[in-house]
Scaffold this active site. Structure first.
Site, PDB file in Angstrom:
ATOM      1  N   LYS A 410       0.820  -1.216   0.000  1.00  0.00           N
ATOM      2  CA  LYS A 410       0.000   0.000   0.000  1.00  0.00           C
ATOM      3  C   LYS A 410       0.855   1.268   0.000  1.00  0.00           C
ATOM      4  O   LYS A 410       0.337   2.370  -0.177  1.00  0.00           O
ATOM      5  CB  LYS A 410      -0.962  -0.028   1.189  1.00  0.00           C
ATOM      6  CG  LYS A 410      -2.003  -1.136   1.081  1.00  0.00           C
ATOM      7  CD  LYS A 410      -2.855  -1.242   2.327  1.00  0.00           C
ATOM      8  CE  LYS A 410      -3.922  -2.317   2.146  1.00  0.00           C
ATOM      9  NZ  LYS A 410      -3.358  -3.658   1.895  1.00  0.00           N
ATOM     10  N   VAL A 457      -9.399 -10.566   5.580  1.00  0.00           N
ATOM     11  CA  VAL A 457     -10.697 -10.811   4.964  1.00  0.00           C
ATOM     12  C   VAL A 457     -11.150 -12.259   5.143  1.00  0.00           C
ATOM     13  O   VAL A 457     -12.343 -12.541   5.192  1.00  0.00           O
ATOM     14  CB  VAL A 457     -10.642 -10.433   3.466  1.00  0.00           C
ATOM     15  CG1 VAL A 457      -9.761 -11.408   2.689  1.00  0.00           C
ATOM     16  CG2 VAL A 457     -12.030 -10.387   2.853  1.00  0.00           C
TER      17      VAL A 457
END
Length: 659
Positions: A410, A457
């Site tokens: 990121k 997730v």
């Protein structure tokens, strides 16, 4: 009310053992008579046995069966051990009766004890088999049964078959295997079919669940099997890898949900031992953020390579307590020193590193959740960027040899403050490494998502599926790179050993995964189906929209200048940097923005400094500053994290967490 038989099977264990003993005692005289009748070939044998003989016979037989553990065996666990106990007891019974016959205590032909022993064996075996079948039938009638196909007819498959037979709620109906030599054979009474025939036979065999029993196969092979099971609408589970089944025995408790790692299908590359040991073996090592997902695994990996000392630094008391307790259980005499504190306390870090003679630092302390940092941007900048700056300066002051920063994909052309804060942290290390006279070797290791970390997730999807849905996916096209925590930690350690100063290493994460496909696979492997627009199916997939700062896809490289290293999964990136003389004024200017908590200005300034930074257009509500950030010149020498540093200080009530 339950039927009488169901209530009987629900009696205490001692009561059921007593019932079996009484039943045997009633049948044994009949078996003895049958042995005599067979010996003399008449229903009226000439030897007449009275009550004393029968009592002696019953006492000897039941006592031997009890001593050999036949009555202690669980009827539903009808296994090889029970057979051994039964054979031993029958041999003892025959031996005792033969001795009584030879000594004329019982006037019997010597063949009668042998025939009697054979009948006892048949009776015990047949009666327990009947009870087991009756229990299974009654349970199935009252609660249903799961019809299971086992994929893999090897040793693990045969062991799991035995385990399933001891559990009344399962029934193994078929083996599937890709080995040509097994096709059409029977394994412990269950037929073996070709793996390629599964789609054709699943409806015919009425299969409810598939168990993949291929523990020694590669991840790529297990992925092929899972892909081949796509037409199957039932539940798919698996056994763990071969290395986890070290006991050699497989039980139902070993069965687990299919791991996302099996879906990725990428096998880990064995570590290069010289790289693994270079910065750890026999050295004094420190891990910051030691209670977090990556930090805790780094601690485990470090401890396994036999350092001289391990210092764990963590702000969360509970996280530090947990990792210290775990590490001490396997430390083997290696000192583990827990340090409770923030990476913003530069003076404390310097003292800790100096006092313990730290040689290697793995800096994993960071905020990492994109939406939370987007709503609390200055906390993210403070912890991730300034915390790294202070930890690095402490390492230089303490004479640390190697400092490795755990970064993220990121940080590449970030669209969120979390990614920008990590890119700034990288730039700080690059600038410090370029300073003349810097003896500390700074390395940066950048990788994508790790499976099983907090906020991952995968556990979120499992929780949502267990609740009946919906499974929330931000966008149908969003993709991510994934790697297991142990694999990522091993690669971090090896990459750190290859750095020469200011290096940026990126890990080969394999192919990116579409998150919606991941959700669909997890729903399918749970034995459920995706709910369509017509309302059919079990679990709905709901698209919630990209969160603030979230990208559709992540990148690992800012540019294209990348070099191979001696490790096939580690690349060295050549990326631009800003000199420390230009970077420090920018970091100092952030204090003014923090006092006003001016998020808009922060994002504008970040865009000017960080290459490729595109602020998210989502308007984040302006949050008032939780506290003012005083000038360090007015702070006490000891008492507040970061005392005596460069214009940034964490007030005591500022919520900062390293893990």
């Amino acid at each position: 009310m339950k039927p009488t038989l169901i209530r009987l099977f629900g009696l205490p264990r001692r009561s059921k053992q007593l019932a079996l003993l009484i039943g045997d005692a009633l049948v044994l005289p009949i078996l003895f008579w049958a042995a005599l009748a067979l010996r003399y070939d008449t229903l009226h044998p000439p030897i007449v046995t009275g009550i004393p003989v029968h009592l002696l016979l019953i006492t000897v037989t039941t006592a031997v069966l009890e001593q050999c553990g036949v009555y202690r065996a669980v009827v539903r666990a009808f296994d090889e051990k029970f057979l051994q106990s039964l054979l031993l007891s029958v041999a003892a019974i025959v031996g005792i009766l033969l001795s009584l016959a030879v000594l004329r205590i019982l006037p019997l032909p010597r063949t009668v004890p042998l025939i009697y022993g054979f009948f006892v064996f048949l009776w015990i075996w047949a009666s327990r088999s009947l009870i087991r079948r009756l229990v299974r039938f009654l349970v199935q009638m009252n609660s249903g049964v799961t019809r299971v196909a086992i994929y893999g007819a090897g040793a693990a498959g045969r062991q799991i078959l035995a385990a399933l037979r001891s559990a009344t709620e399962y029934r193994a109906v078929a083996f599937f295997d890709d080995g040509n030599e097994l096709h059409g054979t029977m394994v412990q009474g269950v037929r073996v079919y070709r793996g390629a025939d599964f789609g054709r036979l699943q409806a015919q065999l009425v299969i409810d669940e598939v168990l993949i029993a291929l523990p020694s196969s590669s991840r790529a092979r297990r992925r092929e099997v899972i892909e081949g099971l796509k037409p199957f609408t039932g539940r798919v589970r698996t056994l763990p890898g071969f290395s986890q089944l070290v006991g050699g025995q497989v039980s139902i408790s070993d069965i687990r949900e299919v791991d996302i790692v099996d879906l990725l299908g990428r096998d880990p590359v064995p570590p290069l031992e010289h790289l693994f040991d270079s910065d750890i073996a026999g050295k004094r090592v420190m891990v910051t953020g030691a209670g977090g997902s990556i930090g805790s695994e780094l601690c485990r990996q470090v401890l396994a390579r036999k350092p001289q000392l391990l210092v764990t630094c963590e702000l969360s008391e509970y996280a530090l307590y947990n990792i210290e307790r775990e590490l001490l259980a396997s430390a083997g005499g290696i000192p583990v020193v827990p340090v409770l504190g923030s990476v913003l306390d530069e003076a404390r870090l310097t003292r800790v590193m100096s006092d313990h003679g730290i040689e290697t630092v793995y800096h994993a302390a960071a905020y990492k959740h994109v939406p939370l940092v987007e709503c609390n941007p200055f906390e993210g900048i403070l912890n991730n960027t300034v915390g790294t700056q202070r930890a690095a300066r402490a390492a230089i002051a303490a004479g640390v040899s190697t400092f490795v920063l755990i970064s993220t994909d990121k940080a590449v052309r970030p669209t969120n403050v979390m990614g920008a804060s990590k890119r700034l942290a990288e730039m700080v290390l690059q600038a410090l490494a370029a300073q003349p006279g810097t003896t500390t070797r700074f390395c940066i290791v950048r990788f994508g998502n790790v499976l099983g970390s907090s906020g991952s997730v995968v556990p979120l999807f499992r929780e949502q599926i267990a609740r009946g849905g919906p499974v929330t996916v931000t966008h149908p096209e969003v993709t991510r790179y994934f790697m297991t925590i142990p694999e990522a930690s091993q690669l971090v350690i090896q990459a750190g050993a290859m750095g020469s100063g200011g290096d940026v290493f990126v890990l080969d994460m394999g192919e990116s995964v579409k998150i919606v496909d991941l959700a669909r696979n997890m729903i399918r492997l749970s034995g459920m189906s995706e709910r369509g627009t017509a309302g059919d199916g079990d679990i709905e997939i709901a698209f919630s929209g990209l969160r603030p700062g979230e990208k559709l896809y992540e990148e690992l490289l800012i540019g294209t200048d990348v070099l191979r290293t001696e490790h096939p999964r580690i690349l060295r990136a050549r990326e631009g940097m800003i000199p420390l003389s230009e970077l420090e004024p920018f970091l100092a200017s952030l204090s003014d923005m923090a006092r006003e908590y001016d998020i808009s200005r922060l994002k504008v300034v970040l865009a000017e400094v960080i290459e490729g930074y595109v602020p998210d257009s989502t308007q984040v509500p302006r949050i008032p500053s939780p506290t003012s950030i005083p000038n360090p010149s007015t702070a006490p020498e000891n008492g507040h994290p970061g005392a005596g540093t460069d214009g940034w200080i964490a007030a005591t009530d500022l919520p900062l967490f390293d893990g």
